[in-house]
Design a protein around this motif. Structure first.
Motif, PDB file in Angstrom:
ATOM      1  N   THR A 130       0.848  -1.192   0.000  1.00  0.00           N
ATOM      2  CA  THR A 130       0.000   0.000   0.000  1.00  0.00           C
ATOM      3  C   THR A 130       0.883   1.242   0.000  1.00  0.00           C
ATOM      4  O   THR A 130       2.105   1.157   0.150  1.00  0.00           O
ATOM      5  CB  THR A 130      -0.885   0.045   1.253  1.00  0.00           C
ATOM      6  N   THR A 131       0.230   2.387  -0.144  1.00  0.00           N
ATOM      7  CA  THR A 131       0.938   3.663  -0.093  1.00  0.00           C
ATOM      8  C   THR A 131       1.758   3.773   1.189  1.00  0.00           C
ATOM      9  O   THR A 131       2.947   4.093   1.154  1.00  0.00           O
ATOM     10  CB  THR A 131      -0.092   4.810  -0.128  1.00  0.00           C
ATOM     11  N   ALA A 132       1.119   3.473   2.321  1.00  0.00           N
ATOM     12  CA  ALA A 132       1.806   3.604   3.612  1.00  0.00           C
ATOM     13  C   ALA A 132       2.977   2.636   3.714  1.00  0.00           C
ATOM     14  O   ALA A 132       4.045   2.994   4.210  1.00  0.00           O
ATOM     15  CB  ALA A 132       0.813   3.360   4.748  1.00  0.00           C
ATOM     16  N   GLN A 133       2.797   1.418   3.217  1.00  0.00           N
ATOM     17  CA  GLN A 133       3.882   0.431   3.278  1.00  0.00           C
ATOM     18  C   GLN A 133       5.052   0.863   2.405  1.00  0.00           C
ATOM     19  O   GLN A 133       6.218   0.674   2.775  1.00  0.00           O
ATOM     20  CB  GLN A 133       3.375  -0.939   2.831  1.00  0.00           C
ATOM     21  N   ASN A 134       4.750   1.435   1.244  1.00  0.00           N
ATOM     22  CA  ASN A 134       5.814   1.928   0.372  1.00  0.00           C
ATOM     23  C   ASN A 134       6.624   3.009   1.085  1.00  0.00           C
ATOM     24  O   ASN A 134       7.851   2.966   1.090  1.00  0.00           O
ATOM     25  CB  ASN A 134       5.220   2.499  -0.923  1.00  0.00           C
ATOM     26  N   VAL A 148      -0.953   1.156  -4.467  1.00  0.00           N
ATOM     27  CA  VAL A 148      -0.325   2.196  -5.301  1.00  0.00           C
ATOM     28  C   VAL A 148      -0.734   2.107  -6.769  1.00  0.00           C
ATOM     29  O   VAL A 148      -0.648   3.083  -7.500  1.00  0.00           O
ATOM     30  CB  VAL A 148       1.216   2.162  -5.202  1.00  0.00           C
ATOM     31  N   THR A 149      -1.200   0.919  -7.198  1.00  0.00           N
ATOM     32  CA  THR A 149      -1.608   0.787  -8.597  1.00  0.00           C
ATOM     33  C   THR A 149      -2.902   1.547  -8.875  1.00  0.00           C
ATOM     34  O   THR A 149      -3.256   1.767 -10.021  1.00  0.00           O
ATOM     35  CB  THR A 149      -1.802  -0.683  -8.977  1.00  0.00           C
ATOM     36  N   GLN A 150      -3.591   1.953  -7.791  1.00  0.00           N
ATOM     37  CA  GLN A 150      -4.852   2.680  -7.990  1.00  0.00           C
ATOM     38  C   GLN A 150      -4.642   4.190  -8.002  1.00  0.00           C
ATOM     39  O   GLN A 150      -5.604   4.935  -8.145  1.00  0.00           O
ATOM     40  CB  GLN A 150      -5.830   2.343  -6.858  1.00  0.00           C
ATOM     41  N   LEU A 151      -3.405   4.639  -7.840  1.00  0.00           N
ATOM     42  CA  LEU A 151      -3.150   6.071  -7.765  1.00  0.00           C
ATOM     43  C   LEU A 151      -2.884   6.655  -9.144  1.00  0.00           C
ATOM     44  O   LEU A 151      -2.478   5.947 -10.060  1.00  0.00           O
ATOM     45  CB  LEU A 151      -1.939   6.339  -6.863  1.00  0.00           C
ATOM     46  N   GLY A 178       0.525  11.593 -10.851  1.00  0.00           N
ATOM     47  CA  GLY A 178       1.012  12.627  -9.945  1.00  0.00           C
ATOM     48  C   GLY A 178       1.072  12.135  -8.506  1.00  0.00           C
ATOM     49  O   GLY A 178       2.032  12.391  -7.780  1.00  0.00           O
ATOM     50  N   GLN A 179       0.018  11.378  -8.116  1.00  0.00           N
ATOM     51  CA  GLN A 179       0.002  10.830  -6.748  1.00  0.00           C
ATOM     52  C   GLN A 179       1.116   9.816  -6.556  1.00  0.00           C
ATOM     53  O   GLN A 179       1.777   9.790  -5.521  1.00  0.00           O
ATOM     54  CB  GLN A 179      -1.346  10.164  -6.478  1.00  0.00           C
ATOM     55  N   ARG A 180       1.355   8.996  -7.587  1.00  0.00           N
ATOM     56  CA  ARG A 180       2.424   7.999  -7.477  1.00  0.00           C
ATOM     57  C   ARG A 180       3.768   8.681  -7.276  1.00  0.00           C
ATOM     58  O   ARG A 180       4.579   8.251  -6.466  1.00  0.00           O
ATOM     59  CB  ARG A 180       2.506   7.174  -8.762  1.00  0.00           C
TER      60      ARG A 180
END
Lengths: 366, 273
Positions: free
Chosen positions: A91-95, A131-134, A137-139
């Motif tokens: 997830t975003t947080a895990q990254n 993260v694949t759902q971002l 720009g968000q990525r």
């Protein structure tokens, strides 16, 4: 916040030299942009600093520590990749928290730091999103957050904006710059986008064929390009060959088939001349720093090239004309609406001229 | 504007016939198998079984039956084969995908080699060599034969799976401070897992179905389901053979559906490259 020393760095891939003795000093808290066309070695330099490219000669030191032979994980650098390089199984947080997890931070502190990064990068509410759902720009923000979370000595940015839409790119440009200044982090940014480098960097390093062509502040390299290559690369790519003589205070230009003789002042407000004595020069000027005059009405205190309009376009703001002078077509911006075929004069004020001694190859490199 | 001209209708007749023949070729044997599995009494010249029932199923599924023992042996051998293949193919696949190896194509081809020669000839010689080594009739011997056979799928698909993992994802992990092993187990392997899983399933199914090698190396001490099926049908015991075949069919069909989900296009595109 730490400084980066690169001394006489040489890198070769399979026999061909990619970097030829590059030396660079990045001061603590400074934002340096490596600018150049593709294949100039800018990405190689960045990857050598991060440890992904083996070095053939020279030395790299981060915060005074020699890391020339250290593997990437033993260097306190954090890279933001062009392709984002986010891990799709996290997830975003895990990254963002991965680097902290490697540093064995307690879970509670990691959560706090990740939350701080999410706030800083305006990613609130996306912590548990895959993260694949971002969006792109968000990525790139997540990638930036991942790099900043570990509070690295040096932040390395490898064309981080080149995969984004034009509008988001402009937005992120300023965001990254503002963040870097706020955190006082040392950053090295690779780009091929001249404007991006000018807007973001404290200093710009222009690379050409594995060597540094010029280092300077954006204003310095724009107003006083060190070579014909730098002048062309920074947009002064209209080149007219002239016969000139340099005196103490002036540049005396001899009359040619399409222009009269003129004497121009030198110095800060005058022409830039990298010539000693007299001889042929390549005079570079920018499309946007000259103007047109109707034939016969040209002023006397500027270099005036006589020609006629072959092309018109309206890119917004001012008109852009293709003006044929002799056999060469120059691009010139002007406020007035003119027609194809009009006889005009290109008025080049002294401050718009960058003259370099003309050698065989000087005019052609761009 | 469709119009039914006689000519157009006629073109459907050969197509219909062709499809019918194809369906018969595929489903004919399967129907026969299905009928045999539930037939109690069926002999010439009767077209269909005379009596249906499940008494043979009881015999097959009896706790101490040969079939159950063979199934256990088969699954054990298949699992060991998967483990052996993974032990080779994970490092080999990673090396083939990431390192610039000289002779890369030759190495990949070498794993295909066991498939290139007539298997009976190969296995007779393997059996002879195993005999001198004391491997004949052991589970280890059969696992070894199955592993060599399975390595081609295993290595090729695993190499493709690792190749499909973007290198910059590993670099990002290294950059964050992970050592080479940590980044492999934390990033690369989880991302390649679907492909590695698919290759394991292939190996498992191949091992479960393998007959020739098991026959030459394992008989008479090792009895797997295919061997049991062979013995049963040779002995005219078609019910047992049919039921065994159906048991073998279950994991095959089940796993094939799973593999379809695991093997993504980006991995398939890299197989053999």
């Amino acid at each position: 916040m730490a400084e980066l020393h690169v001394e006489n760095l040489t890198v070769a891939y399979g026999g061909s030299r990619v970097l030829n003795g590059v030396s660079l000093h990045v001061r603590p808290g400074e934002f340096v942009a490596l600018l150049g066309s593709s294949g100039c070695g800018k990405t190689t330099l960045l990857r050598a600093v991060s440890g992904f490219v083996p070095v053939d000669g020279g030395r790299i030191a981060i915060a005074g520590r020699d890391v020339t032979r250290a593997p990437p994980e033993r260097r306190d650098t954090a890279m933001v990749f062009q392709s984002y390089a986010l891990w799709p199984h996290m997830t975003t947080a895990q990254n963002i928290g991965y680097g902290l997890k490697l540093r064995r931070w307690p879970r509670q502190r990691i959560a706090e730091r990740v939350a701080e990064m999410l706030r800083l990068l305006k990613l609130d509410g996306l912590a548990d999103r895959n993260v694949t759902q971002l969006s792109g720009g968000q990525r790139q923000r997540v990638a930036l957050g991942r790099a900043l979370a570990i509070n690295p000595d040096i932040l390395l940015l490898d064309e981080p904006l080149s995969n984004l839409d034009a509008r988001i790119r402009l937005e992120l440009r300023h965001e990254i710059r503002a963040l870097q200044q706020r955190l006082g982090i040392t950053a090295v940014h690779v780009t091929h986008d001249r404007e991006e480098a000018m807007v973001m960097a404290d200093r710009i390093v222009i690379l050409n064929a594995g060597s540094i062509a010029q280092i300077g502040t954006p204003e310095e390299i724009y107003r006083r390009p060190a070579s014909a290559f730098v002048a062309s690369f920074l947009g002064a790519d209209n080149v007219v060959p002239l016969q000139a003589t340099r005196t103490e205070r002036t540049l005396e230009i001899a009359a040619g088939p399409d222009h009269g003789a003129v004497s121009l002042p030198l110095g800060n407000a005058g022409a830039q001349v990298e010539l000693i004595g007299s001889g042929p020069v390549a005079a570079h000027f920018r499309t946007e720093s000259v103007r047109l005059a109707t034939a016969g009405q040209a002023p006397a205190d500027a270099l005036v090239l006589r020609g006629h309009i072959t092309q018109t376009a309206y890119p917004g703001g001012r008109w852009r004309y293709g003006v044929a002078v002799g056999g060469t077509v120059f691009l010139v911006d002007d406020d007035e609406r003119r027609m194809v075929g009009d006889a005009v004069a290109i008025v080049i004020p002294p401050s718009a001229l960058h003259c370099f001694p003309l050698r065989r190859e000087a005019a052609g490199t761009a | 504007m469709t119009s039914f001209t006689p000519a157009r209708t006629l073109t459907w007749i050969p197509r219909g016939l062709a499809l019918g023949v194809l369906a018969f070729v595929i489903f004919g044997p399967l129907t026969n198998l299905g009928l045999w599995a539930v037939a109690e009494k069926w002999y010439f010249p009767h077209t269909l079984p005379l009596q249906y029932g499940f008494s043979f199923w009881e015999r097959v599924f009896a706790p101490r039956s040969n079939a159950m023992a063979s199934l256990a042996t088969s699954v054990t051998i298949a699992l060991l084969t998967v483990a052996a293949c993974l032990a080779v193919s994970v490092p080999a696949g990673y090396a083939l995908a990431r390192l610039r190896l000289p002779w890369r194509g030759v190495i990949l081809l070498a794993f295909l080699l066991p498939q290139a020669f007539p298997s009976v000839a190969v296995y007779i010689n393997v059996a002879r060599i195993f005999y001198t080594l004391g491997l004949n009739g052991t589970v280890a011997g059969v696992v070894l034969v199955h592993t060599v056979h399975g390595l081609v799928f295993s290595v090729w698909i695993t190499a493709a799976a690792f190749g499909a993992v973007d290198r910059s994802l590993e670099e990002a992990a290294r950059d964050m401070g992970a050592g080479p092993l940590r980044s492999f187990f934390g990033i690369t392997l989880p991302l390649a897992a679907p492909g590695v899983m698919a290759s394991s399933i292939f190996v498992f199914l191949e091992s479960l179905d393998e007959f020739t090698g098991t026959y030459f190396v394992g008989v008479p001490d090792i009895s797997t389901l295919p061997l049991l099926m062979f013995n049963a049908s040779m002995g005219g015991n078609f019910q047992i053979a049919a039921i065994t075949a159906l048991i073998l069919l279950v994991p095959s069909v089940g796993f094939m559906l799973v593999i379809e989900r695991f093997l993504k296009a980006d991995v398939l595109a890299k197989v053999g490259h």
